[in-house]
Design an enzyme around this catalytic site. Structure first.
Site, PDB file in Angstrom:
ATOM      1  N   ILE A  33       0.834  -1.203   0.000  1.00  0.00           N
ATOM      2  CA  ILE A  33       0.000   0.000   0.000  1.00  0.00           C
ATOM      3  C   ILE A  33       0.874   1.262   0.000  1.00  0.00           C
ATOM      4  O   ILE A  33       0.674   2.178  -0.806  1.00  0.00           O
ATOM      5  CB  ILE A  33      -0.960   0.006   1.213  1.00  0.00           C
ATOM      6  N   ASP A  81      14.599  -0.215  11.423  1.00  0.00           N
ATOM      7  CA  ASP A  81      13.515  -0.847  12.177  1.00  0.00           C
ATOM      8  C   ASP A  81      12.818   0.249  12.978  1.00  0.00           C
ATOM      9  O   ASP A  81      13.462   0.925  13.794  1.00  0.00           O
ATOM     10  CB  ASP A  81      14.093  -1.925  13.115  1.00  0.00           C
ATOM     11  N   LYS A 141       8.290  11.166  16.280  1.00  0.00           N
ATOM     12  CA  LYS A 141       9.335  11.703  17.172  1.00  0.00           C
ATOM     13  C   LYS A 141      10.572  12.095  16.354  1.00  0.00           C
ATOM     14  O   LYS A 141      11.109  13.187  16.498  1.00  0.00           O
ATOM     15  CB  LYS A 141       9.693  10.606  18.184  1.00  0.00           C
ATOM     16  N   SER A 158      -3.885   3.167   9.453  1.00  0.00           N
ATOM     17  CA  SER A 158      -4.574   2.455  10.530  1.00  0.00           C
ATOM     18  C   SER A 158      -5.374   1.287   9.943  1.00  0.00           C
ATOM     19  O   SER A 158      -4.975   0.679   8.956  1.00  0.00           O
ATOM     20  CB  SER A 158      -5.453   3.455  11.289  1.00  0.00           C
ATOM     21  N   LYS A 176      -3.748  -0.837  16.470  1.00  0.00           N
ATOM     22  CA  LYS A 176      -4.330   0.198  15.610  1.00  0.00           C
ATOM     23  C   LYS A 176      -5.248   1.140  16.405  1.00  0.00           C
ATOM     24  O   LYS A 176      -5.359   2.316  16.073  1.00  0.00           O
ATOM     25  CB  LYS A 176      -5.091  -0.435  14.433  1.00  0.00           C
ATOM     26  N   ILE A 205      -8.344  -4.193   0.559  1.00  0.00           N
ATOM     27  CA  ILE A 205      -7.682  -3.642  -0.626  1.00  0.00           C
ATOM     28  C   ILE A 205      -7.036  -4.799  -1.398  1.00  0.00           C
ATOM     29  O   ILE A 205      -6.273  -5.583  -0.823  1.00  0.00           O
ATOM     30  CB  ILE A 205      -6.603  -2.593  -0.232  1.00  0.00           C
TER      31      ILE A 205
HETATM   32  C1  HXC Z   1       1.634 -16.765  16.046  1.00  0.00           C
HETATM   33  C2  HXC Z   1       3.615 -15.669  15.617  1.00  0.00           C
HETATM   34  C3  HXC Z   1       3.400 -15.759  14.220  1.00  0.00           C
HETATM   35  C4  HXC Z   1       2.205 -16.418  13.778  1.00  0.00           C
HETATM   36  C5  HXC Z   1       5.292 -14.726  14.561  1.00  0.00           C
HETATM   37  N1  HXC Z   1       4.803 -15.031  15.757  1.00  0.00           N
HETATM   38  N2  HXC Z   1       4.463 -15.149  13.587  1.00  0.00           N
HETATM   39  N3  HXC Z   1       2.753 -16.166  16.510  1.00  0.00           N
HETATM   40  N4  HXC Z   1       1.360 -16.899  14.718  1.00  0.00           N
HETATM   41  N5  HXC Z   1       1.929 -16.564  12.486  1.00  0.00           N
HETATM   42  C6  HXC Z   1       5.422 -14.781  17.053  1.00  0.00           C
HETATM   43  C7  HXC Z   1       6.764 -15.450  17.194  1.00  0.00           C
HETATM   44  O1  HXC Z   1       6.638 -16.826  17.510  1.00  0.00           O
HETATM   45  C8  HXC Z   1       7.381 -14.641  18.332  1.00  0.00           C
HETATM   46  O2  HXC Z   1       6.842 -15.003  19.582  1.00  0.00           O
HETATM   47  C9  HXC Z   1       6.869 -13.246  18.063  1.00  0.00           C
HETATM   48  O3  HXC Z   1       5.730 -13.384  17.211  1.00  0.00           O
HETATM   49  C10 HXC Z   1       7.885 -12.374  17.373  1.00  0.00           C
HETATM   50  O4  HXC Z   1       8.292 -13.015  16.191  1.00  0.00           O
HETATM   51  P1  HXC Z   1       9.647 -12.617  15.464  1.00  0.00           P
HETATM   52  O5  HXC Z   1       9.690 -13.342  14.173  1.00  0.00           O
HETATM   53  O6  HXC Z   1      10.792 -12.744  16.397  1.00  0.00           O
HETATM   54  O7  HXC Z   1       9.436 -11.046  15.291  1.00  0.00           O
HETATM   55  P2  HXC Z   1       9.906 -10.098  14.182  1.00  0.00           P
HETATM   56  O8  HXC Z   1      11.066 -10.662  13.419  1.00  0.00           O
HETATM   57  O9  HXC Z   1      10.078  -8.809  14.784  1.00  0.00           O
HETATM   58  O10 HXC Z   1       8.653 -10.085  13.158  1.00  0.00           O
HETATM   59  C11 HXC Z   1       7.523  -9.346  13.437  1.00  0.00           C
HETATM   60  C12 HXC Z   1       6.290 -10.034  12.864  1.00  0.00           C
HETATM   61  C13 HXC Z   1       6.507 -10.424  11.383  1.00  0.00           C
HETATM   62  C14 HXC Z   1       5.117  -9.075  12.981  1.00  0.00           C
HETATM   63  C15 HXC Z   1       6.019 -11.284  13.664  1.00  0.00           C
HETATM   64  O11 HXC Z   1       5.358 -11.063  10.867  1.00  0.00           O
HETATM   65  C16 HXC Z   1       6.874  -9.246  10.544  1.00  0.00           C
HETATM   66  O12 HXC Z   1       7.991  -8.750  10.572  1.00  0.00           O
HETATM   67  N6  HXC Z   1       5.987  -8.733   9.736  1.00  0.00           N
HETATM   68  C17 HXC Z   1       6.260  -7.545   8.893  1.00  0.00           C
HETATM   69  C18 HXC Z   1       5.602  -7.671   7.609  1.00  0.00           C
HETATM   70  C19 HXC Z   1       4.138  -7.776   7.753  1.00  0.00           C
HETATM   71  O13 HXC Z   1       3.590  -8.439   8.630  1.00  0.00           O
HETATM   72  N7  HXC Z   1       3.422  -7.150   6.895  1.00  0.00           N
HETATM   73  C20 HXC Z   1       1.969  -7.252   6.878  1.00  0.00           C
HETATM   74  C21 HXC Z   1       1.438  -5.977   7.051  1.00  0.00           C
HETATM   75  S1  HXC Z   1      -0.250  -6.010   6.616  1.00  0.00           S
HETATM   76  P3  HXC Z   1       7.592 -16.004  20.625  1.00  0.00           P
HETATM   77  O14 HXC Z   1       6.690 -16.103  21.796  1.00  0.00           O
HETATM   78  O15 HXC Z   1       7.770 -17.312  19.895  1.00  0.00           O
HETATM   79  O16 HXC Z   1       8.900 -15.333  20.937  1.00  0.00           O
HETATM   80  C22 HXC Z   1      -0.998  -5.208   7.796  1.00  0.00           C
HETATM   81  C23 HXC Z   1      -2.458  -5.005   7.573  1.00  0.00           C
HETATM   82  C24 HXC Z   1      -3.099  -4.622   8.891  1.00  0.00           C
HETATM   83  O17 HXC Z   1      -0.426  -4.817   8.721  1.00  0.00           O
HETATM   84  C25 HXC Z   1      -4.530  -4.286   8.715  1.00  0.00           C
HETATM   85  C26 HXC Z   1      -5.404  -5.453   8.515  1.00  0.00           C
HETATM   86  C27 HXC Z   1      -6.803  -5.118   8.110  1.00  0.00           C
END
Ligand code: HXC
Length: 291
Positions: A33, A81, A141, A158, A176, A205
């Site tokens: 997006i 980050d 910030k 959001s 959010k 979307i």
């Molecule tokens: C359950 C999960 C999981 C899953 C990760 N975790 N994926 N738990 N189900 N599918 C848990 C892990 O086990 C860990 O907990 C904790 O989350 C942190 O995971 P890490 O991989 O160490 O974190 P990190 O590398 O910082 O990654 C953050 C993340 C990842 C959010 C988990 O998915 C990410 O980086 N995403 C960025 C890209 C993304 O998601 N984009 C989508 C945006 S769309 P434990 O307990 O094991 O330590 C969007 C739309 C929103 O946001 C609006 C919707 C309508």
């Protein structure tokens, strides 16, 4: 490949050079997006700083967006980050050094996955809150001096899923809701400095990372529940962005612009198609499973 092209300027709703001389700083700027929000602003004259975690993805997005307008400066700022305000401050310094200023800020970096309460660890909850909410705070910030100097404008990306309960999205809904609260309070505190703060809340979307993750192959079912009977496009979000940053939006602050075809008014959330059967099934599943 960019989604938008010159026809956005020649046949679109906005005048060319609307944002000439302006600079936008976008976290999550290589995402599905936010990259299109950047495309629209660059097509309409702005320069842009694309902030992201992955080097390959961020460099590519910046390079692609720069092709849209001759003379456009699009800076790639990878390996940032949003959970680290120090890392964001370095990105802001680099932007000011290379592009001269920051007028507009889009806080778009977000994390998401589907998980029911039983399988959502505290750390998983914290990760999403840290990226979405703390990351949004950190972004403003880090940009604050530039926003103050240039009477800038902020858009937070959001969602609508905290307007009601959405299963498997406890973490995102909580984050959010915080983002909306952050934006509202900033609008009040920073308004006297000439800084505006608003949210855009996208609904379903098409062809986005969020929809890919959340729809679980049920796109047609979701589309037919939307009052406007179609999925949104990335251009719908880009147009809302242009409006809020443009002089047409100059008296709008502390607002949440919902761009969802009317969905949330009738929806129980994209994860709720087989509710409540699915909830019980997932809550009772052995620990350690992921959706
Ligand atoms: C359950 C999960 C999981 C899953 C990760 N975790 N994926 N738990 N189900 N599918 C848990 C892990 O086990 C860990 O907990 C904790 O989350 C942190 O995971 P890490 O991989 O160490 O974190 P990190 O590398 O910082 O990654 C953050 C993340 C990842 C959010 C988990 O998915 C990410 O980086 N995403 C960025 C890209 C993304 O998601 N984009 C989508 C945006 S769309 P434990 O307990 O094991 O330590 C969007 C739309 C929103 O946001 C609006 C919707 C309508």
């Amino acid at each position: 490949m960019p989604v938008l092209d010159q026809s956005y300027v020649t046949n679109g709703s906005w005048k060319p050079d609307l944002f000439k001389g302006k600079v936008v700083f976008i976290t999550g700027g290589a995402g599905s997006i936010c990259s299109v929000q950047a495309e629209a602003l660059v097509l309409l004259g702005a320069d842009a700083a694309i902030v992201g975690r992955s080097k390959e993805k961020t460099d590519k997005a910046a390079k692609d967006i720069a092709t849209l307008r001759s003379g456009a400066k699009v800076l790639s700022l990878p390996e940032i980050d949003v959970r680290s305000v120090q890392s964001l401050k370095k990105a802001v310094d680099k932007t000011v050094e290379e592009l001269g200023r920051i007028d507009f800020v889009i806080a778009g970096a977000a994390g998401n996955f589907l998980a029911d309460f039983n399988h959502l660890s505290s750390n998983a909850f914290k990760s999403v809150v840290d990226i979405d909410l703390l990351g949004s705070f950190n972004t403003v910030k880090a940009c604050f001096e530039q926003l103050r100097k240039n009477k800038g404008s902020i858009i937070f990306v959001s969602a609508t899923l905290h307007y009601y309960g959405v299963p498997f999205q406890i973490h995102v809904g909580a984050a959010k809701a915080g983002v909306d609260a952050l934006s509202n309070a900033l609008a009040i505190e920073l308004g006297p400095l000439g800084i505006r703060s608003n949210c855009i809340a996208p609904g379903p979307i098409a062809e986005t990372e969020g929809m890919d993750r959340l729809s679980r192959g049920k796109l047609d079912e979701i589309k037919h529940k939307v009052p406007l009977q179609r999925l949104g496009t990335k251009q719908d979000i880009a147009d809302a962005t242009v409006y809020l940053f443009s002089p047409a939006g100059s008296y709008v602050t502390g607002d949440v612009l919902v761009v969802d075809g009317g969905s949330w008014q009738v929806s129980q959330g994209v994860g709720a198609a087989d509710y409540p059967v699915s909830i019980v099934k997932y809550l009772n599943a052995p620990k350690g499973g992921k959706l």
